[in-house]
Design a protein around this motif. Structure first.
Motif, PDB file in Angstrom:
ATOM      1  N   ARG A  29     -26.621  23.850 -11.036  1.00  0.00           N
ATOM      2  CA  ARG A  29     -26.424  24.302 -12.419  1.00  0.00           C
ATOM      3  C   ARG A  29     -25.052  23.622 -12.897  1.00  0.00           C
ATOM      4  NH1 ARG A  29     -27.479  29.255 -10.643  1.00  0.00           N
ATOM      5  NH2 ARG A  29     -25.526  30.263 -11.559  1.00  0.00           N
ATOM      6  N   THR A  30     -24.057  23.765 -12.096  1.00  0.00           N
ATOM      7  CA  THR A  30     -22.905  23.124 -12.563  1.00  0.00           C
ATOM      8  C   THR A  30     -22.939  21.768 -12.584  1.00  0.00           C
ATOM      9  OG1 THR A  30     -21.531  25.019 -11.441  1.00  0.00           O
ATOM     10  CG2 THR A  30     -20.277  23.006 -11.757  1.00  0.00           C
ATOM     11  N   CYS A  32     -25.237  19.830 -13.432  1.00  0.00           N
ATOM     12  CA  CYS A  32     -26.033  19.560 -14.566  1.00  0.00           C
ATOM     13  C   CYS A  32     -25.607  19.856 -15.860  1.00  0.00           C
ATOM     14  CB  CYS A  32     -27.557  20.445 -14.888  1.00  0.00           C
ATOM     15  SG  CYS A  32     -28.754  20.141 -13.363  1.00  0.00           S
ATOM     16  N   ARG A  33     -24.688  20.755 -16.041  1.00  0.00           N
ATOM     17  CA  ARG A  33     -23.732  20.966 -17.075  1.00  0.00           C
ATOM     18  C   ARG A  33     -22.741  20.151 -17.262  1.00  0.00           C
ATOM     19  NH1 ARG A  33     -23.975  26.186 -19.297  1.00  0.00           N
ATOM     20  NH2 ARG A  33     -21.462  25.958 -19.614  1.00  0.00           N
ATOM     21  N   GLU A  34     -21.973  19.830 -16.199  1.00  0.00           N
ATOM     22  CA  GLU A  34     -21.123  18.753 -16.133  1.00  0.00           C
ATOM     23  C   GLU A  34     -21.630  17.221 -16.437  1.00  0.00           C
ATOM     24  OE1 GLU A  34     -18.237  20.374 -12.512  1.00  0.00           O
ATOM     25  OE2 GLU A  34     -19.428  18.499 -12.135  1.00  0.00           O
ATOM     26  N   GLU A  36     -24.059  16.704 -18.523  1.00  0.00           N
ATOM     27  CA  GLU A  36     -24.715  16.589 -19.858  1.00  0.00           C
ATOM     28  C   GLU A  36     -23.408  16.882 -20.652  1.00  0.00           C
ATOM     29  OE1 GLU A  36     -27.021  19.430 -23.005  1.00  0.00           O
ATOM     30  OE2 GLU A  36     -26.578  20.410 -21.184  1.00  0.00           O
ATOM     31  N   THR A  43     -22.637  20.782 -23.744  1.00  0.00           N
ATOM     32  CA  THR A  43     -23.551  21.510 -22.709  1.00  0.00           C
ATOM     33  C   THR A  43     -24.373  22.687 -23.554  1.00  0.00           C
ATOM     34  OG1 THR A  43     -21.719  23.067 -22.292  1.00  0.00           O
ATOM     35  CG2 THR A  43     -21.723  21.247 -20.631  1.00  0.00           C
ATOM     36  N   SER A  44     -25.426  22.288 -24.022  1.00  0.00           N
ATOM     37  CA  SER A  44     -26.097  22.925 -25.087  1.00  0.00           C
ATOM     38  C   SER A  44     -27.249  23.647 -24.758  1.00  0.00           C
ATOM     39  CB  SER A  44     -26.261  21.942 -26.110  1.00  0.00           C
ATOM     40  OG  SER A  44     -27.002  20.797 -25.657  1.00  0.00           O
ATOM     41  N   TYR A  47     -29.593  27.221 -18.547  1.00  0.00           N
ATOM     42  CA  TYR A  47     -29.720  26.649 -17.108  1.00  0.00           C
ATOM     43  C   TYR A  47     -29.941  27.899 -16.371  1.00  0.00           C
ATOM     44  CZ  TYR A  47     -27.948  22.123 -18.750  1.00  0.00           C
ATOM     45  OH  TYR A  47     -27.815  21.030 -19.443  1.00  0.00           O
ATOM     46  N   GLU A  74     -19.546  29.175 -16.858  1.00  0.00           N
ATOM     47  CA  GLU A  74     -20.932  29.132 -17.077  1.00  0.00           C
ATOM     48  C   GLU A  74     -21.270  30.039 -18.153  1.00  0.00           C
ATOM     49  OE1 GLU A  74     -25.284  28.966 -14.855  1.00  0.00           O
ATOM     50  OE2 GLU A  74     -23.390  29.079 -13.754  1.00  0.00           O
ATOM     51  N   SER A 253     -31.128  16.102 -24.258  1.00  0.00           N
ATOM     52  CA  SER A 253     -30.390  16.620 -25.333  1.00  0.00           C
ATOM     53  C   SER A 253     -30.260  15.553 -26.418  1.00  0.00           C
ATOM     54  CB  SER A 253     -29.144  17.284 -24.829  1.00  0.00           C
ATOM     55  OG  SER A 253     -28.285  17.747 -25.717  1.00  0.00           O
TER      56      SER A 253
END
Length: 380
Positions: A29-30, A32-34, A36, A43-44, A47, A74, A253
């Motif tokens: 998850r981290t 994916c957010r990084e 994005e 980071t919209s 997750y 997060e 996104s």
């Protein structure tokens, strides 16, 4: 801008990461957010962590508690519960509220695994309409007076003769769920064949008072846009399409918000992503287990890219971060992302009859809690 509201949650992107056992831990998850943020400037989305068994959470099973780890920044923290018992559901949801374990609770009624359905759990449970409603109501009751929304995910049904999704959507919304999500396959299909997006459209027509999310066969940005256009759904849930492609959320996104879709990464960039993923797994699990975990991801990352058999074999057995660095350093960094790496990912399996408890289909109004269905380990 394409947005999604789920109860108190305001999301700038209508894209949700589906919980996947052994995949959607805090490391993935981290990452994916990084990616994005790096590739799309935000980071919209939402997750969701790996599925957690409600009973194991209440009993504070150490492995389960470790799975509820979220990153320090997060937000929103999204936790999925697997449950079959209204009382245990209430206790787990109340624990999440009282101990501030998450900002969102999703409920899993979509698991098609035989060891789950043969005891009446997962995608078998919505057939028992009253019990299903009692479970959703219990979670909603436990979160009353908070900003924690409860959402529900399910499949079309058990098989083609036993569809449950329209009733499940209606009941979940009536009991206070803030959104519902449909994986547009039956349990009998597992992950094979093609998702029936027409059933997402039917659910959207049937459930009009809460957002309806669609799941199934989203493998690129075009797929997400097509699903929303064809079905009218309010958002998309992405599972297997992001295996080995954690940057997919940046592409989704961008596409859904009218921005230019980022160029897919080169092999050199993918190698850097693998290094980062391995480091995050080592931080979460320790290096030994982290390296065992990264091996399956490496196979997904490397799909379609050129690499000799010796190098692939080495990567499949990698046992340390230093060894991984050495092996990745042997890849040609200038190789562009391959066209044949697109499309379905992960195991698809074959359709088969669904294992159910004896007499399960006799009475859909039965509220008897299935015996032993909640004794499975968290994660599936």
């Amino acid at each position: 801008m394409s947005r999604l509201r789920i109860g108190s949650l305001e999301l700038d992107s209508p894209v949700v990461l589906a919980p996947m056992a052994g995949v959607t831990n805090v490391a993935f998850r981290t990452l994916c957010r990084e990616l994005e943020l790096e590739r799309a400037g935000s980071t919209s989305g939402l997750y969701v962590c790996e599925m957690v068994t409600a009973r194991a959470l209440v009993e504070r099973h150490p492995v389960t508690m470790h799975m509820t780890t979220f990153g320090p920044t997060e937000t929103p923290r999204s936790l999925q519960l697997y449950t079959v018992d209204p009382d245990i559901t209430y206790a787990a949801a109340k624990m999440i509220v009282d101990e501030d374990l998450a900002d969102h609770i999703d409920m899993n009624f979509g698991c098609p695994v035989p060891k789950v359905t043969r005891k009446g759990g997962g995608s078998a449970l919505p057939y028992k309409r009253r019990l299903f409603g009692q479970i959703v109501a219990a979670a909603v009751r436990a979160t009353e007076g908070t900003d924690i929304p409860v959402t529900v995910k399910f499949r079309i049904g058990i098989d083609d003769e036993h569809h449950t999704h329209l009733d499940a959507g209606r009941i979940a919304a009536a009991e206070g769920a803030a959104a519902v999500a449909l994986h547009a396959r039956t349990a009998a299909q597992r992950y094979s064949g093609t998702a029936d997006w027409n059933e997402i459209a039917r659910l959207k027509e049937h459930v009009t008072d809460v957002p309806v999310l669609g799941n199934g066969d989203i493998f690129d940005a075009d797929d997400a846009a097509k699903m929303m256009e064809q079905t009218g759904c309010d958002g998309v849930v992405v599972g297997r399409g992001c295996l080995g492609r954690p940057w997919l959320f940046a592409e989704l996104s961008a596409a859904l918000n009218g921005r230019e879709i980022p160029t897919p990464p080169t092999l050199g960039e993918v190698a850097q992503i693998m290094r980062r993923h391995a480091r995050l797994l080592a931080d979460h699990h320790g290096e030994d287990k982290g390296m065992r975990e990264i091996r399956k991801h490496i196979a997904w990352y490397m799909r379609g890219f050129p690499a000799g058999s010796d190098l692939r074999n080495g990567l499949a057995r990698v046992s340390s971060l230093a060894e991984l660095d050495d092996l990745l350093g042997r890849l040609d960094p200038d190789v562009p992302f391959p066209r044949d790496a697109e499309g379905p990912r992960g195991r698809q399996g074959s359709p088969s009859s669904v294992a159910l408890p004896d007499g399960w289909l006799d009475d859909p109004e039965d509220t008897l809690v299935p015996a032993g269905a909640d004794m499975m380990h968290s994660g599936g």
